[in-house]
Write a protein that holds these residues in place. Structure first.
Motif, PDB file in Angstrom:
ATOM      1  N   UNK A  36     -69.353  57.644 -14.854  1.00  0.00           N
ATOM      2  CA  UNK A  36     -68.538  56.796 -13.974  1.00  0.00           C
ATOM      3  C   UNK A  36     -67.721  57.588 -12.960  1.00  0.00           C
ATOM      4  N   UNK A  37     -67.312  58.803 -13.318  1.00  0.00           N
ATOM      5  CA  UNK A  37     -66.558  59.711 -12.436  1.00  0.00           C
ATOM      6  C   UNK A  37     -65.280  59.070 -11.865  1.00  0.00           C
ATOM      7  N   UNK A  38     -64.620  58.284 -12.667  1.00  0.00           N
ATOM      8  CA  UNK A  38     -63.360  57.665 -12.257  1.00  0.00           C
ATOM      9  C   UNK A  38     -62.182  58.410 -12.891  1.00  0.00           C
ATOM     10  N   UNK A  39     -61.067  58.403 -12.185  1.00  0.00           N
ATOM     11  CA  UNK A  39     -59.824  58.893 -12.780  1.00  0.00           C
ATOM     12  C   UNK A  39     -59.291  57.838 -13.751  1.00  0.00           C
ATOM     13  N   UNK A  40     -58.356  58.242 -14.587  1.00  0.00           N
ATOM     14  CA  UNK A  40     -57.773  57.306 -15.548  1.00  0.00           C
ATOM     15  C   UNK A  40     -56.256  57.432 -15.508  1.00  0.00           C
ATOM     16  N   UNK A  41     -55.584  56.308 -15.666  1.00  0.00           N
ATOM     17  CA  UNK A  41     -54.121  56.270 -15.760  1.00  0.00           C
ATOM     18  C   UNK A  41     -53.745  55.990 -17.213  1.00  0.00           C
ATOM     19  N   UNK A  42     -52.987  56.909 -17.809  1.00  0.00           N
ATOM     20  CA  UNK A  42     -52.397  56.662 -19.128  1.00  0.00           C
ATOM     21  C   UNK A  42     -50.949  56.263 -18.898  1.00  0.00           C
ATOM     22  N   UNK A  43     -50.581  55.054 -19.306  1.00  0.00           N
ATOM     23  CA  UNK A  43     -49.216  54.599 -19.038  1.00  0.00           C
ATOM     24  C   UNK A  43     -48.580  54.046 -20.299  1.00  0.00           C
ATOM     25  N   UNK A  44     -47.265  54.130 -20.342  1.00  0.00           N
ATOM     26  CA  UNK A  44     -46.493  53.663 -21.483  1.00  0.00           C
ATOM     27  C   UNK A  44     -45.146  54.354 -21.522  1.00  0.00           C
ATOM     28  N   UNK A  45     -44.336  54.004 -22.493  1.00  0.00           N
ATOM     29  CA  UNK A  45     -42.966  54.532 -22.599  1.00  0.00           C
ATOM     30  C   UNK A  45     -42.977  56.036 -22.826  1.00  0.00           C
ATOM     31  N   UNK A  46     -41.884  56.724 -22.466  1.00  0.00           N
ATOM     32  CA  UNK A  46     -41.796  58.165 -22.745  1.00  0.00           C
ATOM     33  C   UNK A  46     -41.881  58.434 -24.242  1.00  0.00           C
ATOM     34  N   UNK A  47     -42.541  59.537 -24.597  1.00  0.00           N
ATOM     35  CA  UNK A  47     -42.561  59.975 -25.985  1.00  0.00           C
ATOM     36  C   UNK A  47     -43.627  59.360 -26.859  1.00  0.00           C
TER      37      UNK A  47
END
Length: 480
Positions: A36-47
């Protein structure tokens, strides 16, 4: 002592705790990246383990890593240099890679690229994820703080808060590796206090375990998180009690107050306890805390809050020479401005009407001085005069003075102010419509009787006195 959050960072995705679904989805993204060669966003609260998961994936895949984080200059030019090298399938460090060579580009705080320092950075990141031939992971706390174009160009995976149930096994493993005995309830208490934040729990464990070979519940400093009782315990720990700066910091972590509110509390109460020399030292740390708060406001990077708490709790506690016994009446919550915009607007309107000012001038130039003059309703006589002059009600007075609206003190001042207004109104009305009459006493004639009595000869007119500055003023001075 090494930082345990680094020493025990997972070195494989299977060791990432508390986000199994997100972990598996991230592993699938990495395994199928060539498709797929897509970037990914990992999101969520700190820690919650986003950055740890990125490094763990790179280790599992045998990829090198290049991390672009908040300490780097993330201008358009800098980012485009990375993009150009990635597009040529060159290692981002500058050397050529093989056909199958991969580097994982980790962009931390991707939701916080803005301002003059990062001018053009957001557009460059969007271009990078669209054109790069290297896998890219964007780390963010707030998914929707990034542009729509950037979000649409990437896959996204949410990392949820880590439950206390998932935190306890991590703390248990660390204790065993550090050869530290523990009571299960002690670890549970740390996990409960940091529910959602695995990194914070590990930091608290290390701070609590320092110098110990066995942890008990009594070693773990936590609070009941009661807004009223808790904050006074924190103030005592910082300003009075025989505790180290580190102990004061642990107590501050348990306050149900944000670091900016905690700063306001300590700044407002420090002079009730500290002598002048201690106060001078304390205000050095409070000034540092204020600088970090300014940085938080400018960047919206709330990870800087920990530096605020370090200065406000540990720094201020280290500023005192000894301890202060007895009980201190700290008073109510510090409140320079009312919490309701409607209330402050109404206060400024009353000030503007009374003084013939614009509302903006009342807000900017008068309200701050009034707040300082009658802070906590002291002195009382002046507070009554101010309340009468501007016709403040209980909500207005509570907001300006920082006292509770329902307190007897505020209610009594508002009642006294109403009587003062009535007295002044009667005094001025009497002079305007009935002539200068003596004060009524038993047997004194009424205004009607006076009007029916034989008129006395008019006295010789007296020369008008020279008008002085005080005589020419009417307003607040009439009430003081």
């Amino acid at each position: 002592m090494a930082d345990w959050t680094e020493s025990y960072r997972p070195d494989t995705l299977s060791a990432v705790r508390g986000n199994n679904k997100a972990r598996d989805a991230f592993e699938e993204w990495g395994r199928t990246w060539d498709d797929h060669r897509e970037a990914v966003i990992l999101y969520g609260s700190p820690g919650v383990g986003k950055t740890s998961a990125a490094h763990a994936l790179a280790a599992d895949m045998g990829w090198e890593t290049v991390e672009l984080n908040a300490s780097d200059q993330r201008t358009a030019d800098a980012i485009e240099r990375f993009a150009g090298r990635a597009a040529r399938n060159a290692t981002l460090g500058g050397s050529s890679s093989g056909e199958d060579g991969r580097q994982l580009v980790i962009v931390d705080e991707a939701d916080n690229i803005h301002g003059n320092y990062d001018r053009g950075g957001a557009q460059a990141i969007t271009k990078l994820v669209k054109e790069s031939s290297q896998p890219i992971v964007l780390i963010a706390n707030e998914f929707y703080d990034m542009s729509r174009g950037l979000r649409n160009a990437c896959q996204d995976i949410e990392f949820r808060d880590v439950s206390a149930r998932s935190i306890v096994p991590v703390l248990r493993d660390i204790c065993r590796k550090e050869d530290i005995g523990f009571e299960s309830d002690a670890l549970q208490r740390i996990a409960d206090a940091n529910s959602g934040d695995l990194r914070g729990a590990v930091k608290d464990l290390q701070a609590t375990a320092e110098g110990k070979d066995h942890l008990t519940v009594d070693d773990v400093v936590t609070g009941d998180r009661d807004t009223t009782v808790g904050i006074f315990a924190v103030l005592d720990a910082i300003l009075k009690e025989e505790e180290s700066a580190q102990d004061a910091l642990h107590v501050a972590y348990d306050a149900d107050e944000t670091p900016d509110d905690l700063t306001a509390w300590v700044e407002d109460k420090v002079m009730k306890v500290y002598d002048p020399q201690e106060t001078v030292r304390a205000y050095e740390f409070l000034a540092n805390a204020d600088r970090w708060l300014g940085r938080v406001q400018a960047t919206q990077n709330y990870s800087y809050w920990r530096y605020v708490t370090d200065n406000v709790a540990a720094g201020v506690a280290a500023s005192r020479d000894g301890t202060s016994g007895g009980w201190t009446q700290y008073g109510g919550r510090p409140q320079m401005w009312p919490s309701s915009d409607a209330t402050v607007d109404e206060i400024c309107r009353k000030i503007a009407v009374s003084g013939g000012l614009s509302i903006e001038t009342a807000r900017r130039e008068v309200l701050p001085f009034l707040s300082a003059m009658i802070h906590h309703c002291k002195p009382r006589e002046l507070t009554v005069a101010v309340t009468a002059y501007f016709e403040f009600d209980e909500a207005d007075l509570a907001a300006i003075s920082g006292s509770g609206e329902s307190t007897n003190k505020v209610q009594g001042i508002v009642e006294d102010a109403a009587e003062l207004r009535d007295d002044r109104l009667e005094e001025h009305a009497g002079g305007a419509f009935a002539g200068d009459l003596p004060e009524r006493d038993d047997g004194a004639e009424t205004a009607t009787e006076a009007s029916e009595a034989e008129p006395e000869p008019e006295p010789e007119p007296e020369p008008e006195p020279e008008e002085t500055e005080d005589d020419s003023q009417s307003g607040l001075s009439d009430f003081v």
